[in-house]
Structures are given as C-alpha cells and as structure tokens.
Write a protein that holds these residues in place. Structure first.
Motif, PDB file in Angstrom:
ATOM      1  N   ALA A 185       0.835  -1.207   0.000  1.00  0.00           N
ATOM      2  CA  ALA A 185       0.000   0.000   0.000  1.00  0.00           C
ATOM      3  C   ALA A 185       0.870   1.257   0.000  1.00  0.00           C
ATOM      4  O   ALA A 185       0.554   2.233  -0.693  1.00  0.00           O
ATOM      5  N   ALA A 186       1.957   1.237   0.741  1.00  0.00           N
ATOM      6  CA  ALA A 186       2.853   2.396   0.794  1.00  0.00           C
ATOM      7  C   ALA A 186       3.548   2.623  -0.553  1.00  0.00           C
ATOM      8  O   ALA A 186       3.832   3.763  -0.922  1.00  0.00           O
ATOM      9  N   ALA A 187       3.799   1.545  -1.291  1.00  0.00           N
ATOM     10  CA  ALA A 187       4.495   1.654  -2.574  1.00  0.00           C
ATOM     11  C   ALA A 187       3.560   2.035  -3.722  1.00  0.00           C
ATOM     12  O   ALA A 187       4.022   2.430  -4.790  1.00  0.00           O
ATOM     13  N   ALA A 188       2.264   1.940  -3.513  1.00  0.00           N
ATOM     14  CA  ALA A 188       1.310   2.239  -4.579  1.00  0.00           C
ATOM     15  C   ALA A 188       1.287   3.739  -4.863  1.00  0.00           C
ATOM     16  O   ALA A 188       1.407   4.560  -3.951  1.00  0.00           O
ATOM     17  N   PRO A 189       1.119   4.099  -6.144  1.00  0.00           N
ATOM     18  CA  PRO A 189       1.034   5.530  -6.462  1.00  0.00           C
ATOM     19  C   PRO A 189      -0.280   6.114  -5.937  1.00  0.00           C
ATOM     20  O   PRO A 189      -1.258   5.381  -5.751  1.00  0.00           O
ATOM     21  N   PRO A 190      -0.308   7.410  -5.698  1.00  0.00           N
ATOM     22  CA  PRO A 190      -1.564   8.026  -5.249  1.00  0.00           C
ATOM     23  C   PRO A 190      -2.610   7.959  -6.363  1.00  0.00           C
ATOM     24  O   PRO A 190      -2.263   7.939  -7.544  1.00  0.00           O
ATOM     25  N   PRO A 191      -3.871   7.916  -5.995  1.00  0.00           N
ATOM     26  CA  PRO A 191      -4.915   7.857  -7.027  1.00  0.00           C
ATOM     27  C   PRO A 191      -5.001   9.168  -7.802  1.00  0.00           C
ATOM     28  O   PRO A 191      -4.757  10.244  -7.263  1.00  0.00           O
ATOM     29  N   SER A 192      -5.357   9.045  -9.074  1.00  0.00           N
ATOM     30  CA  SER A 192      -5.501  10.233  -9.916  1.00  0.00           C
ATOM     31  C   SER A 192      -6.793  10.961  -9.551  1.00  0.00           C
ATOM     32  O   SER A 192      -7.719  10.359  -8.992  1.00  0.00           O
ATOM     33  N   PRO A 193      -6.886  12.241  -9.879  1.00  0.00           N
ATOM     34  CA  PRO A 193      -8.143  12.964  -9.643  1.00  0.00           C
ATOM     35  C   PRO A 193      -9.323  12.313 -10.362  1.00  0.00           C
ATOM     36  O   PRO A 193     -10.442  12.305  -9.845  1.00  0.00           O
ATOM     37  N   GLU A 194      -9.087  11.738 -11.545  1.00  0.00           N
ATOM     38  CA  GLU A 194     -10.157  11.065 -12.281  1.00  0.00           C
ATOM     39  C   GLU A 194     -10.660   9.838 -11.526  1.00  0.00           C
ATOM     40  O   GLU A 194     -11.859   9.585 -11.454  1.00  0.00           O
ATOM     41  N   LEU A 195      -9.736   9.064 -10.949  1.00  0.00           N
ATOM     42  CA  LEU A 195     -10.135   7.891 -10.179  1.00  0.00           C
ATOM     43  C   LEU A 195     -10.895   8.300  -8.927  1.00  0.00           C
ATOM     44  O   LEU A 195     -11.920   7.693  -8.590  1.00  0.00           O
ATOM     45  N   ILE A 196     -10.438   9.327  -8.259  1.00  0.00           N
ATOM     46  CA  ILE A 196     -11.133   9.809  -7.060  1.00  0.00           C
ATOM     47  C   ILE A 196     -12.553  10.229  -7.415  1.00  0.00           C
ATOM     48  O   ILE A 196     -13.507   9.898  -6.711  1.00  0.00           O
ATOM     49  N   ALA A 197     -12.715  10.936  -8.525  1.00  0.00           N
ATOM     50  CA  ALA A 197     -14.050  11.376  -8.938  1.00  0.00           C
ATOM     51  C   ALA A 197     -14.946  10.176  -9.246  1.00  0.00           C
ATOM     52  O   ALA A 197     -16.116  10.156  -8.865  1.00  0.00           O
ATOM     53  N   ALA A 198     -14.401   9.160  -9.909  1.00  0.00           N
ATOM     54  CA  ALA A 198     -15.190   7.976 -10.235  1.00  0.00           C
ATOM     55  C   ALA A 198     -15.579   7.211  -8.971  1.00  0.00           C
ATOM     56  O   ALA A 198     -16.721   6.771  -8.818  1.00  0.00           O
ATOM     57  N   LEU A 199     -14.650   7.068  -8.052  1.00  0.00           N
ATOM     58  CA  LEU A 199     -14.937   6.346  -6.812  1.00  0.00           C
ATOM     59  C   LEU A 199     -15.881   7.131  -5.908  1.00  0.00           C
ATOM     60  O   LEU A 199     -16.683   6.533  -5.188  1.00  0.00           O
ATOM     61  N   ARG A 200     -15.797   8.447  -5.935  1.00  0.00           N
ATOM     62  CA  ARG A 200     -16.691   9.260  -5.112  1.00  0.00           C
ATOM     63  C   ARG A 200     -18.147   8.944  -5.462  1.00  0.00           C
ATOM     64  O   ARG A 200     -18.995   8.793  -4.596  1.00  0.00           O
ATOM     65  N   ARG A 201     -18.425   8.795  -6.737  1.00  0.00           N
ATOM     66  CA  ARG A 201     -19.791   8.495  -7.181  1.00  0.00           C
ATOM     67  C   ARG A 201     -20.230   7.124  -6.663  1.00  0.00           C
ATOM     68  O   ARG A 201     -21.375   6.935  -6.292  1.00  0.00           O
ATOM     69  N   ILE A 202     -19.341   6.163  -6.623  1.00  0.00           N
ATOM     70  CA  ILE A 202     -19.674   4.808  -6.182  1.00  0.00           C
ATOM     71  C   ILE A 202     -19.795   4.724  -4.664  1.00  0.00           C
ATOM     72  O   ILE A 202     -20.715   4.095  -4.137  1.00  0.00           O
ATOM     73  N   LEU A 203     -18.865   5.345  -3.950  1.00  0.00           N
ATOM     74  CA  LEU A 203     -18.759   5.143  -2.511  1.00  0.00           C
ATOM     75  C   LEU A 203     -19.574   6.107  -1.660  1.00  0.00           C
ATOM     76  O   LEU A 203     -19.774   5.852  -0.480  1.00  0.00           O
ATOM     77  N   THR A 204     -20.019   7.200  -2.231  1.00  0.00           N
ATOM     78  CA  THR A 204     -20.796   8.158  -1.446  1.00  0.00           C
ATOM     79  C   THR A 204     -22.155   8.344  -2.081  1.00  0.00           C
ATOM     80  O   THR A 204     -22.267   8.730  -3.237  1.00  0.00           O
ATOM     81  N   ARG A 205     -23.170   8.048  -1.335  1.00  0.00           N
ATOM     82  CA  ARG A 205     -24.543   8.255  -1.777  1.00  0.00           C
ATOM     83  C   ARG A 205     -24.781   7.708  -3.182  1.00  0.00           C
ATOM     84  O   ARG A 205     -25.109   8.461  -4.101  1.00  0.00           O
ATOM     85  N   PRO A 206     -24.613   6.410  -3.417  1.00  0.00           N
ATOM     86  CA  PRO A 206     -24.688   5.874  -4.771  1.00  0.00           C
ATOM     87  C   PRO A 206     -26.020   6.112  -5.483  1.00  0.00           C
ATOM     88  O   PRO A 206     -26.061   6.110  -6.704  1.00  0.00           O
ATOM     89  N   ALA A 207     -27.105   6.342  -4.743  1.00  0.00           N
ATOM     90  CA  ALA A 207     -28.392   6.564  -5.391  1.00  0.00           C
ATOM     91  C   ALA A 207     -28.631   8.033  -5.711  1.00  0.00           C
ATOM     92  O   ALA A 207     -29.614   8.387  -6.340  1.00  0.00           O
TER      93      ALA A 207
END
Length: 58
Positions: free
Chosen positions: A22-44
């Motif tokens: 986990a420490a060696a993994a690169p930070p997530p891109s802004p695009e990935l964060i935006a995509a995951l935000r839709r899935i993980l927060t208030r999906p409906a």
C-alpha cells in the motif's frame, strides 16, 4: 473486524506485506477519485462536489 482480529487471522507477515504494498502504490488520480466518489458516497444520489482543496493539492 478489529485490527487485533485482522492480525490474528492474517498474521504479522501478511499485515506487513499489505502495508508495504500500500505504501508503494502511487496516489490515485483525480479522475479515479471522482469515479470512486460516485460509487462510494450516496450511490443513489448525485455525486457530491469535489473537494477543491484536495483536488488542487494533487
């Protein structure tokens, strides 16, 4: 599951490997964060607005 339960189940070597990978993994891109935000927060509902402070720091 508590950290103690996880440690008992997986063992210290596996936990250390997970942490190292986990420490060696690169930070997530802004695009990935935006995509995951839709899935993980208030999906409906519509995705919340991006945090401008966090987005500008990336």
């Amino acid at each position: 599951m508590t950290p103690a339960e996880r440690l008992a189940l997986l063992g210290p070597d596996v936990i250390a490997r997970i942490r190292a990978e986990a420490a060696a993994a690169p930070p997530p891109s802004p695009e990935l964060i935006a995509a995951l935000r839709r899935i993980l927060t208030r999906p409906a509902n519509p995705a919340p607005a991006a945090d401008t402070e966090q987005s500008s720091a990336a």
